[in-house]
Write a protein that holds these residues in place. Sequence first.
Motif, mmCIF file in Angstrom:
data_model
loop_
_atom_site.group_PDB
_atom_site.id
_atom_site.type_symbol
_atom_site.label_atom_id
_atom_site.label_comp_id
_atom_site.label_asym_id
_atom_site.label_seq_id
_atom_site.Cartn_x
_atom_site.Cartn_y
_atom_site.Cartn_z
ATOM 1 N N ALA A 29 -1.487 4.990 8.519
ATOM 2 C CA ALA A 29 -0.939 3.656 8.760
ATOM 3 C C ALA A 29 -1.709 2.974 9.896
ATOM 4 O O ALA A 29 -2.118 1.812 9.780
ATOM 5 N N SER A 30 -1.923 3.704 10.981
ATOM 6 C CA SER A 30 -2.634 3.131 12.126
ATOM 7 C C SER A 30 -4.046 2.699 11.743
ATOM 8 O O SER A 30 -4.541 1.677 12.212
ATOM 9 N N HIS A 31 -4.670 3.495 10.900
ATOM 10 C CA HIS A 31 -6.026 3.148 10.468
ATOM 11 C C HIS A 31 -6.016 1.819 9.705
ATOM 12 O O HIS A 31 -6.940 1.005 9.820
ATOM 13 N N LEU B 48 -9.853 3.788 14.441
ATOM 14 C CA LEU B 48 -11.039 3.221 13.812
ATOM 15 C C LEU B 48 -11.576 4.104 12.695
ATOM 16 O O LEU B 48 -12.186 3.604 11.733
ATOM 17 N N HIS B 49 -11.400 5.380 12.839
ATOM 18 C CA HIS B 49 -12.081 6.304 11.940
ATOM 19 C C HIS B 49 -11.406 7.664 12.005
ATOM 20 O O HIS B 49 -11.067 8.112 13.093
ATOM 21 N N MET B 50 -11.156 8.259 10.857
ATOM 22 C CA MET B 50 -10.737 9.658 10.792
ATOM 23 C C MET B 50 -11.983 10.441 10.362
ATOM 24 O O MET B 50 -12.544 10.172 9.289
ATOM 25 N N VAL B 51 -12.400 11.380 11.194
ATOM 26 C CA VAL B 51 -13.688 12.033 10.956
ATOM 27 C C VAL B 51 -13.473 13.482 10.542
ATOM 28 O O VAL B 51 -12.972 14.285 11.321
ATOM 29 N N GLY B 52 -13.888 13.799 9.322
ATOM 30 C CA GLY B 52 -13.740 15.166 8.826
ATOM 31 C C GLY B 52 -15.074 15.873 8.724
ATOM 32 O O GLY B 52 -16.099 15.370 9.194
ATOM 33 N N GLY C 172 -2.535 -4.427 -0.540
ATOM 34 C CA GLY C 172 -3.959 -4.456 -0.840
ATOM 35 C C GLY C 172 -4.716 -3.406 -0.055
ATOM 36 O O GLY C 172 -5.624 -2.752 -0.575
ATOM 37 N N ARG C 173 -4.336 -3.253 1.218
ATOM 38 C CA ARG C 173 -5.007 -2.228 2.036
ATOM 39 C C ARG C 173 -4.738 -0.835 1.512
ATOM 40 O O ARG C 173 -5.645 -0.003 1.404
ATOM 41 N N LEU C 174 -3.480 -0.576 1.180
ATOM 42 C CA LEU C 174 -3.133 0.756 0.686
ATOM 43 C C LEU C 174 -3.782 1.010 -0.667
ATOM 44 O O LEU C 174 -4.311 2.094 -0.917
ATOM 45 N N ALA C 175 -3.759 0.013 -1.519
ATOM 46 C CA ALA C 175 -4.394 0.163 -2.833
ATOM 47 C C ALA C 175 -5.865 0.491 -2.664
ATOM 48 O O ALA C 175 -6.415 1.391 -3.313
ATOM 49 N N GLY D 208 -15.949 -2.985 6.270
ATOM 50 C CA GLY D 208 -14.939 -2.781 5.231
ATOM 51 C C GLY D 208 -13.533 -2.721 5.804
ATOM 52 O O GLY D 208 -12.586 -3.317 5.260
ATOM 53 N N LEU D 209 -13.399 -2.030 6.922
ATOM 54 C CA LEU D 209 -12.079 -1.926 7.563
ATOM 55 C C LEU D 209 -11.630 -3.303 8.055
ATOM 56 O O LEU D 209 -10.469 -3.687 7.905
ATOM 57 N N MET D 210 -12.558 -4.030 8.644
ATOM 58 C CA MET D 210 -12.247 -5.379 9.117
ATOM 59 C C MET D 210 -11.772 -6.261 7.948
ATOM 60 O O MET D 210 -10.786 -6.988 8.063
#
Lengths: 229, 229
Positions: free
Chosen positions: B179-181, B73-77, B152-155, B140-142
């Motif tokens: 990719a998983s995200h 769902l989220h990569m948190v930095g 489109g997602r990668l762009a 946005g992710l949805m």
Amino acid sequence: MEPNVGGILDQCRLFADIPLESFGQLVSMAQIRRFAKGRRIFREGDPCPGVFVVGSGLVRVFKTAPNGKEHILHMVGPGNTFAEVAAIGGFDCPAHAEAVAPTVCALLPTEPLQRALREDHPLCLGMMTGLTLWVRHLVGLMEDIVLRDAAGRLARYLLDAQTTPGGVVELPTLRRHLASHLNLTSETFSRTVRRLTDAGLIESADDNRLRLLDTEKLRMIAEGELPRI
Amino acid sequence: MEPNVGGILDQCRLFADIPLESFGQLVSMAQIRRFAKGRRIFREGDPCPGVFVVGSGLVRVFKTAPNGKEHILHMVGPGNTFAEVAAIGGFDCPAHAEAVAPTVCALLPTEPLQRALREDHPLCLGMMTGLTLWVRHLVGLMEDIVLRDAAGRLARYLLDAQTTPGGVVELPTLRRHLASHLNLTSETFSRTVRRLTDAGLIESADDNRLRLLDTEKLRMIAEGELPRI
DNA sequence: CCGTGGCCTTGACCTGGATCAAGCGGGCCG
DNA sequence: CGGCCCGCTTGATCCAGGTCAAGGCCACGG
């Protein structure tokens, strides 16, 4: 019968725990808004008019793609709110909203609402709780779409829905809207209903009511514990 | 060098606008937590320990299906938080969290945090704003997953990422996590990178850095304005 | 009453991405 | 140093659900 702002806000669990004074402030800023069936309430990118509290009717909040595909994020019925995220966060509307049935809302306009949130702590706490519920809804929907197949999504939807004592779920709107919410086409929704019916897990009680016949099996399908039916 | 709770909280935009007194309260309740690479921070369904504020490292928040499929769902930095929804809303953890790299967090424990939110209005406002940002991320992710194809997602991901003045995006973690995200397999991620590269829109600067060569075309792909490449 | 439009179901066919497998390269550990 | 494991790329194949089309039914409006 003239709809009553206080009655609408009273039905909304977001405001259940706020003191009378705060509630009175909301009542005094709220405006009744009526939308005919099919009426566009706002478009994605519009400035956010405020938080809508649904008194009666049904609203779909949805996003669209350039090719015309739609995805419904939320079907909002009585006692629930929409547009609160944009109103609180100060964004433009991130999605479209349209009345699926004749709908009456109480609108809490953005500016006075933001002022109230800055001044009124219990209200702030209540809205914050409401936002956590909205996140939960989105995370659950994401999980359905990403990690469940069509039957799993439908099973989950039916299990989560309100059922009568006889185990009947009344579908709240057109099937194609429910399909869109689950990120399915209406064809696939129809076929999936058929598959669950043929497997003996549900039956049609009439056009928009389904009786759940085997909730244990449905739960297993929702959790991916059964092979594909 | 001993990590400094105040420094971690200071970097977090959630707390940018709260008064010194509130900030001091957070600092006094916060606890430093360290996680080795690969360490599970919490599991879905665990009672929520509190809000984690990442000081350094990287955390993935993800859900899993019975068949082993994962969705991040989220990569948190650094500077960002996770688990705030469950902590504020009083739920169990709705997803798993794992350190992707050696990670240092400041943990704001649930109970004292909830008490603070009930007592401290500016903090409440700040957290509420943070929740709206989280909703925006999810919506946005949805939208990406439901309404955009792989390219489109990668762009969109590349356009939204931080770029150097030379137009280079540094991928923050393993490609399979990205990719998983985006709800893709690593195979499809790899192929999609290849397609954008062959179309002349990006090039590989080295193993985990991509240079954007034609942001206008990438934007059009992200918005579905170009036919499939 | 009749015509039209919308919703839904069903069949046939298609497709974007998933699955499975193999190979390569690099890093880590004994 | 060598072996092993992991991440990634690539090819071949598969498949869950999408697309397209047609037909039936019902409600509504003239």
